[in-house]
Design an enzyme around this catalytic site. Structure first.
Site, short mmCIF file in Angstrom:
data_model
loop_
_atom_site.label_atom_id
_atom_site.label_comp_id
_atom_site.label_asym_id
_atom_site.label_seq_id
_atom_site.Cartn_x
_atom_site.Cartn_y
_atom_site.Cartn_z
N HIS A 1 0.82 -1.21 0.00
CA HIS A 1 0.00 0.00 0.00
C HIS A 1 0.86 1.26 0.00
O HIS A 1 2.06 1.21 0.28
CB HIS A 1 -0.92 0.02 1.23
CG HIS A 1 -2.10 -0.89 1.11
ND1 HIS A 1 -2.03 -2.23 1.38
CD2 HIS A 1 -3.39 -0.64 0.74
CE1 HIS A 1 -3.22 -2.78 1.19
NE2 HIS A 1 -4.06 -1.84 0.80
N LYS B 1 -1.05 4.85 4.72
CA LYS B 1 -1.98 3.93 5.38
C LYS B 1 -1.56 3.71 6.83
O LYS B 1 -0.39 3.42 7.09
CB LYS B 1 -2.01 2.60 4.62
CG LYS B 1 -3.00 1.59 5.17
CD LYS B 1 -3.15 0.41 4.22
CE LYS B 1 -4.06 -0.66 4.80
NZ LYS B 1 -5.40 -0.16 5.17
#
Ligand code: NAD
Length: 251
Positions: free
Chosen positions: A136, A140
């Site tokens: 990601h 995040k």
């Protein structure tokens, strides 16, 4: 203008990456009307008269936001991750007092990610080894991703059903945690890399063979068909539903 539109929609976390994308998608849909945008510190009031709220905030705030909507009799489509059993049971208790209200909690709205989970569950019984790698963007805040945790849980359950033993692993010395997290006995690794959005690989291996199932969300737009599907369907699914799968017939 809400005249001939079917669903009045408000967004909580509207200033965030996902929330802003949802606002644009709702605005662009001819059967939806965006009636409210809320973010940290805003008074939710009557939620702008919304029938459905879309909630993409932070794991620490999501339960309170969703409960506030349910208490106002408003359906909720939740994309925020980090929902554990304790939060779910607190939410279920509130929803039980508002029987007509639907809440959809979807750890991943990308249809391809749901297919990846389904294919991984099907593949699980054929392979000795399995590992999950989620990748990601570095903004995040939680790891592993909700999708990775759910994939691992599904794969682990399929292995138990098939009578498979634990995944083979001779590691006895791993002071830095290089083997990753263990979710229901499945190793899960989290990569955070500038330039990425949301990606996952499920690696299966057995003697002389490996299978990799990979899904990539290159853009947050990939989540929007699932979010809109949730908005349009949530009123017809009273109670708490976890995962968009049942809305799509992928259960
Ligand atoms: P972000 O940090 O860009 O946005 C979060 C927003 O929530 C911010 O604008 C922040 O100000 C706001 N916020 C913080 N506390 C709040 C509160 N108490 N009330 C209202 N708003 C509050 O994050 P993001 O990338 O948009 O991701 C949001 C969530 O969605 C994360 O949990 C992420 O993991 C999840 N996510 C889910 C999916 C999915 O398909 N389900 C896809 C992508 C991201």
């Amino acid at each position: 203008m809400t005249d001939n539109r079917t669903h009045r929609v408000a967004v909580i976390g509207a200033a965030g990456r996902m929330g802003a994308t949802v606002c644009r998608a709702v605005d662009a849909a001819s059967d939806l009307a965006l009636v409210g945008r809320y973010d940290l510190g805003d008074d939710l009031g009557d939620l702008g008269g919304a029938e459905v709220v879309v909630e993409f905030s932070v794991p620490s705030a999501s339960l309170a936001n969703v409960v506030a909507c349910v208490e106002r009799g408003v359906h909720v489509v939740v994309g925020t991750t980090g929902w554990d059993e304790a939060k779910l049971s607190a939410l279920r208790a509130t929803v039980a007092d508002h029987p007509g209200v639907g809440v959809l909690i979807a750890p991943n709205f990308a249809v391809g990610a749901l297919l990846m989970m389904r294919f991984a569950r099907e593949a699980a019984r054929f392979y000795e080894s399995v590992e999950v790698i989620e990748l990601h963007h570095p903004g995040k805040v939680d790891a592993p991703s909700g999708t990775a945790a759910r994939t691992a849980a599904l794969v682990a359950a399929a292995r138990v059903d098939a009578g498979l033993p634990p995944v083979p692993d001779a590691t006895t010395h791993d002071p830095g945690g290089a083997r990753g997290a263990s979710v229901d006995g499945i190793p899960v690794h989290a990569v955070r890399l500038r330039g990425l959005v949301a990606h996952q690989e499920v690696l299966f291996g057995t003697e002389g063979e490996a299978l990799t199932i990979r899904h990539d969300s290159f853009d947050r737009i990939s989540f929007m068909p699932g979010v809109l599907h949730g908005i349009r369907g949530v009123a017809a699914h009273p109670g708490v539903t976890v995962g968009l799968e049942s809305y799509l017939g992928l259960d």
